[in-house]
Design an enzyme around this catalytic site. Structure first.
Site, PDB file in Angstrom:
ATOM      1  N   LYS A  11      11.136   9.307  -7.303  1.00  0.00           N
ATOM      2  CA  LYS A  11       9.801   9.643  -6.783  1.00  0.00           C
ATOM      3  C   LYS A  11       9.480  11.302  -6.231  1.00  0.00           C
ATOM      4  CE  LYS A  11       8.694   4.645  -5.699  1.00  0.00           C
ATOM      5  NZ  LYS A  11       8.158   4.150  -4.477  1.00  0.00           N
ATOM      6  N   TYR A  51       1.241   1.829 -11.254  1.00  0.00           N
ATOM      7  CA  TYR A  51       1.035   0.921 -10.108  1.00  0.00           C
ATOM      8  C   TYR A  51      -0.278   0.052 -10.130  1.00  0.00           C
ATOM      9  CZ  TYR A  51       4.780   3.038  -7.391  1.00  0.00           C
ATOM     10  OH  TYR A  51       6.149   3.490  -7.018  1.00  0.00           O
ATOM     11  N   ASN A 114       9.850   6.075  -0.217  1.00  0.00           N
ATOM     12  CA  ASN A 114      11.187   5.370  -0.452  1.00  0.00           C
ATOM     13  C   ASN A 114      11.910   5.808  -1.768  1.00  0.00           C
ATOM     14  OD1 ASN A 114       9.479   3.981  -2.298  1.00  0.00           O
ATOM     15  ND2 ASN A 114       9.607   2.088  -1.327  1.00  0.00           N
ATOM     16  N   HIS A 117      12.109   4.311  -7.481  1.00  0.00           N
ATOM     17  CA  HIS A 117      11.309   3.122  -8.156  1.00  0.00           C
ATOM     18  C   HIS A 117      12.116   2.361  -9.073  1.00  0.00           C
ATOM     19  CE1 HIS A 117       8.362   0.555 -10.352  1.00  0.00           C
ATOM     20  NE2 HIS A 117       9.005   0.795 -11.471  1.00  0.00           N
ATOM     21  N   GLU A 128       6.730  -0.938 -18.254  1.00  0.00           N
ATOM     22  CA  GLU A 128       7.037   0.342 -17.741  1.00  0.00           C
ATOM     23  C   GLU A 128       7.582   1.318 -18.468  1.00  0.00           C
ATOM     24  OE1 GLU A 128       8.729  -0.443 -13.719  1.00  0.00           O
ATOM     25  OE2 GLU A 128       7.044  -1.446 -13.071  1.00  0.00           O
TER      26      GLU A 128
HETATM   27  P1  DAT Z   1       8.780  -1.572  -4.810  1.00  0.00           P
HETATM   28  O1  DAT Z   1       8.778  -0.213  -5.045  1.00  0.00           O
HETATM   29  O2  DAT Z   1      10.107  -2.203  -4.189  1.00  0.00           O
HETATM   30  O3  DAT Z   1       8.953  -2.641  -6.224  1.00  0.00           O
HETATM   31  P2  DAT Z   1       6.089  -2.669  -4.314  1.00  0.00           P
HETATM   32  O4  DAT Z   1       6.162  -2.725  -5.953  1.00  0.00           O
HETATM   33  O5  DAT Z   1       5.753  -3.991  -3.640  1.00  0.00           O
HETATM   34  O6  DAT Z   1       7.655  -2.338  -4.018  1.00  0.00           O
HETATM   35  O7  DAT Z   1       5.257  -1.446  -3.946  1.00  0.00           O
HETATM   36  C1  DAT Z   1       5.356  -0.423  -4.934  1.00  0.00           C
HETATM   37  C2  DAT Z   1       5.471   0.740  -3.562  1.00  0.00           C
HETATM   38  O8  DAT Z   1       4.203   0.903  -2.973  1.00  0.00           O
HETATM   39  C3  DAT Z   1       6.685   1.011  -2.843  1.00  0.00           C
HETATM   40  O9  DAT Z   1       7.821   1.395  -3.272  1.00  0.00           O
HETATM   41  C4  DAT Z   1       6.037   1.814  -1.669  1.00  0.00           C
HETATM   42  C5  DAT Z   1       4.396   1.231  -1.842  1.00  0.00           C
HETATM   43  N1  DAT Z   1       4.465   0.295  -0.503  1.00  0.00           N
HETATM   44  C6  DAT Z   1       4.534  -1.004  -0.661  1.00  0.00           C
HETATM   45  N2  DAT Z   1       4.170  -1.653   0.412  1.00  0.00           N
HETATM   46  C7  DAT Z   1       3.715  -0.791   1.329  1.00  0.00           C
HETATM   47  C8  DAT Z   1       3.164  -0.883   2.582  1.00  0.00           C
HETATM   48  N3  DAT Z   1       3.036  -2.067   3.156  1.00  0.00           N
HETATM   49  N4  DAT Z   1       2.706   0.449   2.972  1.00  0.00           N
HETATM   50  C9  DAT Z   1       2.733   1.456   2.317  1.00  0.00           C
HETATM   51  N5  DAT Z   1       3.510   1.583   0.963  1.00  0.00           N
HETATM   52  C10 DAT Z   1       3.572   0.410   0.537  1.00  0.00           C
HETATM   53 MG    MG Z   2       7.541  -2.940  -7.712  1.00  0.00          MG
END
Ligand code: DAT
Ligand code: MG
Length: 149
Positions: A11, A51, A114, A117, A128
């Site tokens: 990212k 997303y 974080n 991805h 994706e």
């Molecule tokens: P991942 O990236 O582990 O697959 P996800 O698909 O649930 O997680 O969410 C995508 C991204 O969105 C994640 O990497 C960071 C952001 N995100 C997820 N939960 C969040 C939250 N509670 N607050 C802020 N950003 C969040």
């Molecule tokens: Mg995800």
């Protein structure tokens, strides 16, 4: 299967922090095979498409803004169990819950920053990969994998 594929992206915070090599290194030394890679600055539309399944979340707008704020490294990695294995290299969504040894566990602290991805299952991986890569962007090459039997 041996030819399982997953979509991994570094990212904008990961590229800005100079962690491209660090992240690629972990996938490479694990034994996965890099079959497609490019660096690009995503548009807002590309971030929204990537997303799309999170569009109802309160953090969606911030997430899209962040993901389109700089360069990402988009990659497809191949190998036995690479979808689950890749998620395990990446670590839990919230870096506070990611174990040391994982990319997020070792290298970041904020859920909204974080750094990496990884596709969360076979359907999202296929979706994706199609979203980010064309057929002619994949390299065919031989890596060497030890096989014990
Ligand atoms: P991942 O990236 O582990 O697959 P996800 O698909 O649930 O997680 O969410 C995508 C991204 O969105 C994640 O990497 C960071 C952001 N995100 C997820 N939960 C969040 C939250 N509670 N607050 C802020 N950003 C969040
Ligand atoms: Mg995800």
């Amino acid at each position: 299967t041996k030819n399982e594929r997953t979509f991994i992206a570094i990212k904008p915070d990961g590229t800005a922090r100079g962690l491209i090599g660090e992240i690629i290194h972990r996938f490479e030394r694990k034994g996965y095979k890099l079959v497609a890679i490019k660096i690009l600055h995503p548009t807002k539309e590309q971030a929204e498409a990537h997303y799309a399944d999170l569009s109802s979340k309160p953090f969606f707008n911030g997430l899209v803004k962040f993901f389109s704020s700089g360069a990402i490294v988009a990659m497809v990695w191949e190998g036995k169990g690479v979808i689950k294995g890749g998620r395990s290299l990446v670590g839990a969504t919230d870096p506070a819950q990611s174990l040391p040894g994982s990319i997020r566990g070792d290298l970041c602290v904020e859920v909204g920053r974080n750094i990496v991805h990884g596709s969360d299952g076979p359907e999202s991986a296929q979706h994706e990969i199609k979203l980010w890569f064309k057929e002619n962007e994949f390299a065919e090459w031989n890596s060497i994998q030890p096989v014990y039997e």
